[in-house]
Design a protein around this motif. Sequence first.
Motif, PDB file in Angstrom:
ATOM      1  N   ARG A   1       0.952  -0.697  -0.208  1.00 39.60           N
ATOM      2  CA  ARG A   1       0.051  -0.024   0.122  1.00 39.60           C
ATOM      3  C   ARG A   1       0.979   1.238   0.214  1.00 39.60           C
ATOM      4  N   PHE A   2       2.133   1.015   0.718  1.00 39.73           N
ATOM      5  CA  PHE A   2       2.833   2.325   0.600  1.00 39.73           C
ATOM      6  C   PHE A   2       3.768   2.396  -0.194  1.00 39.73           C
ATOM      7  N   GLY A   3       3.475   1.019  -1.148  1.00 41.86           N
ATOM      8  CA  GLY A   3       4.838   1.016  -2.412  1.00 41.86           C
ATOM      9  C   GLY A   3       6.404   0.749  -2.231  1.00 41.86           C
ATOM     10  N   TYR A   4       6.815   0.113  -0.511  1.00 44.45           N
ATOM     11  CA  TYR A   4       7.887  -0.007  -0.342  1.00 44.45           C
ATOM     12  C   TYR A   4       8.835  -1.653  -1.212  1.00 44.45           C
ATOM     13  N   PRO A   5       9.977  -1.417  -1.631  1.00 47.22           N
ATOM     14  CA  PRO A   5       9.897  -3.015  -1.475  1.00 47.22           C
ATOM     15  C   PRO A   5      10.427  -3.420  -0.910  1.00 47.22           C
ATOM     16  N   LEU A   6       9.574  -4.378  -0.166  1.00 50.23           N
ATOM     17  CA  LEU A   6       9.859  -5.350   0.656  1.00 50.23           C
ATOM     18  C   LEU A   6      10.875  -7.361   1.127  1.00 50.23           C
ATOM     19  N   ALA A   7      11.630  -6.701   1.633  1.00 52.45           N
ATOM     20  CA  ALA A   7      12.427  -7.872   0.768  1.00 52.45           C
ATOM     21  C   ALA A   7      12.810  -8.819   2.441  1.00 52.45           C
ATOM     22  N   TRP A   8      12.228 -10.155   2.591  1.00 57.42           N
ATOM     23  CA  TRP A   8      11.978 -11.050   4.090  1.00 57.42           C
ATOM     24  C   TRP A   8      13.283 -10.844   5.297  1.00 57.42           C
ATOM     25  N   PRO A   9      13.424 -10.755   5.431  1.00 57.95           N
ATOM     26  CA  PRO A   9      14.501 -11.291   6.595  1.00 57.95           C
ATOM     27  C   PRO A   9      13.194 -12.578   7.828  1.00 57.95           C
ATOM     28  N   VAL A  10      14.626 -13.942   7.191  1.00 52.98           N
ATOM     29  CA  VAL A  10      14.705 -14.510   8.300  1.00 52.98           C
ATOM     30  C   VAL A  10      15.304 -15.016   9.376  1.00 52.98           C
ATOM     31  N   ASP A  11      14.771 -14.217  10.687  1.00 54.73           N
ATOM     32  CA  ASP A  11      15.724 -14.197  11.544  1.00 54.73           C
ATOM     33  C   ASP A  11      16.291 -15.610  12.470  1.00 54.73           C
ATOM     34  N   GLN A  12      17.500 -15.997  12.804  1.00 54.38           N
ATOM     35  CA  GLN A  12      17.396 -16.862  14.073  1.00 54.38           C
ATOM     36  C   GLN A  12      16.481 -16.955  15.367  1.00 54.38           C
ATOM     37  N   ALA A  13      16.174 -18.103  15.279  1.00 55.08           N
ATOM     38  CA  ALA A  13      15.766 -18.325  16.302  1.00 55.08           C
ATOM     39  C   ALA A  13      16.276 -17.932  17.569  1.00 55.08           C
ATOM     40  N   GLY A  14      15.714 -17.356  18.421  1.00 56.97           N
ATOM     41  CA  GLY A  14      16.441 -16.895  19.676  1.00 56.97           C
ATOM     42  C   GLY A  14      17.302 -15.650  20.008  1.00 56.97           C
ATOM     43  N   GLN A  15      17.259 -15.050  18.880  1.00 56.07           N
ATOM     44  CA  GLN A  15      18.540 -13.989  18.320  1.00 56.07           C
ATOM     45  C   GLN A  15      18.420 -13.481  19.265  1.00 56.07           C
ATOM     46  N   GLU A  16      19.621 -12.044  19.487  1.00 52.84           N
ATOM     47  CA  GLU A  16      19.803 -11.699  20.658  1.00 52.84           C
ATOM     48  C   GLU A  16      20.045  -9.794  19.734  1.00 52.84           C
ATOM     49  N   TRP A  17      19.047  -9.146  19.823  1.00 52.32           N
ATOM     50  CA  TRP A  17      19.634  -7.681  19.181  1.00 52.32           C
ATOM     51  C   TRP A  17      20.265  -6.619  19.980  1.00 52.32           C
TER      52      TRP A  17
ATOM     53  N   THR B   1       0.073  14.456   2.373  1.00 49.80           N
ATOM     54  CA  THR B   1      -0.511  13.574   2.308  1.00 49.80           C
ATOM     55  C   THR B   1       0.814  12.887   1.230  1.00 49.80           C
ATOM     56  N   GLU B   2      -0.063  11.246   1.434  1.00 55.07           N
ATOM     57  CA  GLU B   2       0.558  10.259   1.065  1.00 55.07           C
ATOM     58  C   GLU B   2       0.223   9.379  -0.047  1.00 55.07           C
ATOM     59  N   ALA B   3       0.946   9.203  -1.085  1.00 58.39           N
ATOM     60  CA  ALA B   3       0.482   8.374  -1.968  1.00 58.39           C
ATOM     61  C   ALA B   3       0.348   7.175  -1.676  1.00 58.39           C
ATOM     62  N   SER B   4      -0.913   5.848  -1.579  1.00 58.26           N
ATOM     63  CA  SER B   4      -0.904   4.194  -1.506  1.00 58.26           C
ATOM     64  C   SER B   4      -0.846   3.832  -2.348  1.00 58.26           C
ATOM     65  N   LEU B   5      -0.660   2.295  -2.805  1.00 60.43           N
ATOM     66  CA  LEU B   5      -0.826   1.017  -3.472  1.00 60.43           C
ATOM     67  C   LEU B   5      -1.553   0.473  -2.551  1.00 60.43           C
TER      68      LEU B   5
END
Length: 245
Positions: A80-96, A211-215
């Motif tokens: 809707r916002f027109g953002y490119p999206l690459a799905w990050p697959v995180d490690q289980a239990g990862q600390e931040w 205002t912002e355009a949306s998709l």
Amino acid sequence: MRKRPRLYFSLRSPYSWMAVDQLERRFPRATELIDYYPFWEPDTELGRALHDRGAEVLYSPMSKAKHLYMLGDIKRTAARFGYPLAWPVDQAGQEWELPHLAWLAARRRGEEHVLYRALVEARWHRGERIYDEDVFIRTADAAGLDGAALRAAEFDPEIRAEGVGVLEAAWEDDIFGFPYFRIGRERLWGLDRLDEFVAALEAAYGEAPSTEASLAAKTDPLHGVPVQLTGQIGAYDRDTAGGCG
């Protein structure tokens, strides 16, 4: 003196990423007028220090149903916002700790917004694991920052103490999801409350509305989501889905 508005964000959260980007597009003075507070689930040492201050993390496990809803909603909202999206697959239990404590270190140098944009672009546009040491340093260096010095912030006692302080602030402000906005006595949770926050900022600071355009998304809500994520409950957050991220 009037208390400054606050924005609680998480580098882990897709809703936080989209909300901050939309906020800064719609209210260009955001970085000047709002206090940004990072949040992450602390490691054992920081968690113990937080507990010693009488504070805790207001999070709860996410169900599979909410997790799957969130994945579809992320995809739909990004489209809707027109953002490119690459799905990050995180490690289980990862600390931040690494990226968030580095953000605090960058703030001391006046570089926090440069680092933030570089990290969210790496995470959500390229699907990279920004908590990985090599990825972090490379990302920060590419943004013109000293990646090695910022990476070292995770082990700096002063920065870690500052980290406990911002987590304590989240506890005191009753923060239970992201993004979370505070302005005056108003508390607003989630990307779907961004309009109200922007309106309150415009009223407080005399800014003209924008205002912002949306998709619109037109495909299966989960089409294109990596199969690893559909079964990894709480991959991006552990709280409720909805407007939270």
